[in-house]
Design a protein around this motif. Structure first.
Motif, mmCIF file in Angstrom:
data_model
loop_
_atom_site.group_PDB
_atom_site.id
_atom_site.type_symbol
_atom_site.label_atom_id
_atom_site.label_comp_id
_atom_site.label_asym_id
_atom_site.label_seq_id
_atom_site.Cartn_x
_atom_site.Cartn_y
_atom_site.Cartn_z
ATOM 1 N N PRO A 192 0.828 -1.207 0.000
ATOM 2 C CA PRO A 192 0.000 0.000 0.000
ATOM 3 C C PRO A 192 0.865 1.260 0.000
ATOM 4 O O PRO A 192 2.084 1.195 0.177
ATOM 5 N N ASN A 208 0.778 3.741 2.194
ATOM 6 C CA ASN A 208 1.179 4.186 3.527
ATOM 7 C C ASN A 208 0.838 3.116 4.551
ATOM 8 O O ASN A 208 0.234 2.084 4.217
ATOM 9 N N ASN A 209 1.219 3.362 5.801
ATOM 10 C CA ASN A 209 0.967 2.388 6.864
ATOM 11 C C ASN A 209 0.004 2.929 7.916
ATOM 12 O O ASN A 209 0.067 2.534 9.084
ATOM 13 N N LYS A 210 -0.870 3.828 7.516
ATOM 14 C CA LYS A 210 -1.851 4.389 8.446
ATOM 15 C C LYS A 210 -2.828 3.303 8.909
ATOM 16 O O LYS A 210 -3.041 2.300 8.244
ATOM 17 N N THR A 220 -5.544 2.458 6.509
ATOM 18 C CA THR A 220 -5.036 1.664 5.384
ATOM 19 C C THR A 220 -4.881 0.206 5.790
ATOM 20 O O THR A 220 -5.296 -0.711 5.072
ATOM 21 N N LEU A 270 -6.946 -3.468 4.376
ATOM 22 C CA LEU A 270 -6.306 -4.589 3.685
ATOM 23 C C LEU A 270 -6.949 -5.900 4.113
ATOM 24 O O LEU A 270 -7.220 -6.107 5.296
ATOM 25 N N TRP A 324 4.512 -1.170 10.903
ATOM 26 C CA TRP A 324 3.054 -1.141 11.020
ATOM 27 C C TRP A 324 2.692 -0.830 12.470
ATOM 28 O O TRP A 324 2.505 -1.734 13.275
ATOM 29 N N GLU A 370 -11.322 6.394 -4.760
ATOM 30 C CA GLU A 370 -10.656 5.557 -3.775
ATOM 31 C C GLU A 370 -9.542 4.744 -4.432
ATOM 32 O O GLU A 370 -9.674 4.311 -5.576
ATOM 33 N N SER A 421 -6.888 -1.718 -5.836
ATOM 34 C CA SER A 421 -5.790 -2.687 -5.857
ATOM 35 C C SER A 421 -5.579 -3.209 -7.278
ATOM 36 O O SER A 421 -6.538 -3.434 -8.022
#
Length: 583
Positions: free
Chosen positions: A80, A82-84, A87, A91, A101, A139, A142
């Motif tokens: 992805p 970012n690692n927010k 987010t 997944l 993460w 949005e 993927s």
């Protein structure tokens, strides 16, 4: 995919990475780290079958090791932007979290110790990748990719730029978490046996310093970053660059020329997307605006009812099947010109509106440096879909905002647009910002732009433009749907709006009186929403410096209308009604 197809280093002492901590990592060290990471993944799979792993690392070297290990262990790597937390929560079916993460307690943050024999290294790389679109037009979506697809594009890029990129270290201001950075700053140098920098540069001055140390070098950048250049940087060190690549969107002609003047390099622009990979390239030297397809790319057009200009269709060895873009194009021989995007056509009140056209019209105003326009959907604060404009002002526009206020500036911009647009195509909500927000990939996803409209940007009049208030009060409610107030004021002699209006007998301009009515209405009656129109405006007598006046205000809550009147001792200066809407 075989080992020798992925790695092009000829000797163990070859430099793979100039790490963020200053270390110079050789191919031998990289192989030890890769073997350790593979051993860890095999151990994890022995305990629980692991098929999908999410990968996020800020450090490109750590990302590289986990990437190669995951592919060598036949994992599907989900990458992805970012690692927010949001987010991570979006997944699906993640078995293993690799890298950084914060919201995942089971994440493996650090690389394992390099104590595994290198003979445990994988010889084939059969894993798969799942990447994500930038979200510029909705949005993030993927997109599944295979390593052979990515390497097929790298082969084409290498064929195109082999002479320019030979022996060059790669330094980047874009993230490896997006397909452009993944290809240009990581997989391409790996396959051609060239070093890459482990840090993603925020400071271009530092990049130019490192380019001198690692020369010859390449700069992998984005249009947003190249447009925010600083002329005081040590641009003479760009002599150590062999070229500047840019992708993520077309680079403005003036930015391309400015970078060429500062660095001596016309940026090489790569046009493509996550879905298609690279499609074409251009350099804007000598005013060129046309794009040349990469070798192996077959292009055609598709006519869409929503778009008056044909859409570009792409077929290439690195696209699983033919793909129709949302980019409108016109061909000139084998090359083409981009004519905007079909997905920037919005429908509001049954009328088709080109957001690109509105943006171009705004950018043509002397008050505006750049602008983005988007649809703000109906919600609890908006009774219907409307357009919102996010605007970076020019020096002239900033001066206008500082001296005359937001309301006057918005009226000027609406007036600028009115001759060319239907009423519904003129933005109803306005936000003035220092720069258009971008993410690490240099993109402006819709969700990032929408954040500017989440909170009301309160109407304000510069303090220097306000009259002197001698008395103010809010009257009791006049019924359940009406609020009222009155203000006694005096007109200062040094108001900034007075000089030149008029030279022999200064008077308060009518637009300033409108601003005062709106200012005190907002302040005393807590009027919600934003200004949307006016009616029955009358100017009966001149309001001059040192004059006293009383302002009477009445707000109809149900109709969202403010009635105002400036008067003194039976003489009325002006009156009218201002309308508001919740945005």
């Amino acid at each position: 995919m075989q080992w020798q197809q992925l790695f092009g280093y000829s000797a163990d002492d070859a430099l793979v990475c100039a790490a963020a901590d200053g270390r110079k990592i050789s191919f031998a060290e990289f192989k030890r780290d890769l073997a350790a990471a593979c051993a860890y993944l095999h151990s994890a799979a022995a305990q629980t079958p692991r098929k999908r792993a999410a990968l996020f690392c800020t450090d490109t070297y750590q990302f590289c090791v986990w990437l190669c290990a995951g592919l060598g262990c036949n994992l599907q790597l989900v990458i992805p932007a970012n690692n927010k937390r949001a987010t991570a929560n979006a997944l699906e079916a993640i078995d293993l979290w690799l890298g950084e993460w914060p919201s995942q307690t089971s994440a493996v943050a650090a690389l394992p110790l390099s104590d595994t024999a290198v003979n445990a290294l994988p010889q084939t790389f059969e894993g798969a990748l799942q990447l994500f679109t930038s979200g510029s037009s909705g949005e993030p979506q993927s997109i599944d990719k295979t390593l052979p697809q990515l390497m097929a594009e790298i082969t084409a890029q290498q064929r195109q730029w082999a002479e320019r990129t030979a022996n060059c270290a790669v330094l980047a201001t874009v993230s490896h978490q997006h397909i452009y950075g993944l290809l240009f700053r990581l997989l391409w140098p790996l396959s051609s046996g060239r070093p890459f920098a482990g840090r993603t540069y925020v400071d271009v001055a530092a990049l130019l310093e490192d380019a001198e140390q690692l020369a010859p070098a390449l700069w992998v950048a984005s249009p947003a970053q190249l447009s925010r250049r600083n002329e005081t940087w040590a641009w003479h060190k760009a002599a150590h660059l062999n070229g500047i690549f840019s992708s993520g969107g077309p680079l403005a002609a003036e930015d391309s020329a400015a970078i060429a003047a500062l660095s001596g390099h016309w940026p090489l622009e790569i046009y493509g997307s996550t879905e298609t990979g690279g499609i074409a390239w251009r350099q804007q030297q000598d005013g060129n605006i046309l794009w040349t397809p990469l070798a192996g790319v077959q292009l055609s057009t598709h006519t869409c009812g929503e778009s008056p200009t044909p859409l570009l269709q792409v077929q290439s060895p690195w696209v699983a099947s033919g793909f129709t873009t949302q980019d409108c194009v016109t061909f000139v021989g084998e090359r083409f010109e981009l004519k905007g995007r079909a997905d920037t056509i919005a429908k509001i009140e049954e009328k088709r509106i080109s957001l690109t056209q509105v943006e171009r019209l705004l950018a043509a105003s002397p008050l505006v440096a750049s602008a983005r326009v988007l649809v703000l959907p109906k919600n609890t604060r908006r009774s219907r879909d409307v357009l919102g404009a996010l605007v970076v002002l020019s020096a002239v526009g900033a001066e206008e905002l500082n001296t005359r206020g937001k309301s006057t500036l918005v009226r000027q911009l609406r007036t600028w647009l009115a001759p060319d647009l239907d009423g519904v195509a003129v933005p109803r909500s306005w936000r003035f910002v220092g720069e258009i927000p971008v993410n690490q990939q240099g993109k402006s996803p819709r969700e990032l732009l929408m954040q500017a409209f989440e909170h009301d940007q309160s109407f304000s009049v510069p303090a220097a433009m306000l009259p002197k208030v001698e008395f103010a009060e809010q009257d009791g409610e006049d019924g359940s749907q009406r609020k009222s107030a009155r203000v006694k004021l005096r007109i200062p002699r040094d108001l900034p709006c007075l000089p030149g209006h008029f030279d022999t007998a200064p008077v308060v301009p009518g637009v300033v009186q409108l601003d005062w009515a709106m200012h005190f209405g907002k302040q005393l009656l807590q009027i919600p929403g934003e200004f949307s129109g006016m009616e029955n405006i009358k100017f009966k007598q001149l309001l001059v410096p040192e004059e006293q006046a009383e302002l009477e205000l009445s707000f109809d809550i149900d109709k969202q209308k403010l009635t105002y009147r400036f008067f003194w001792d039976g003489d009325e200066f002006s009156s009218g009604r201002l309308s508001f809407h919740n945005v």
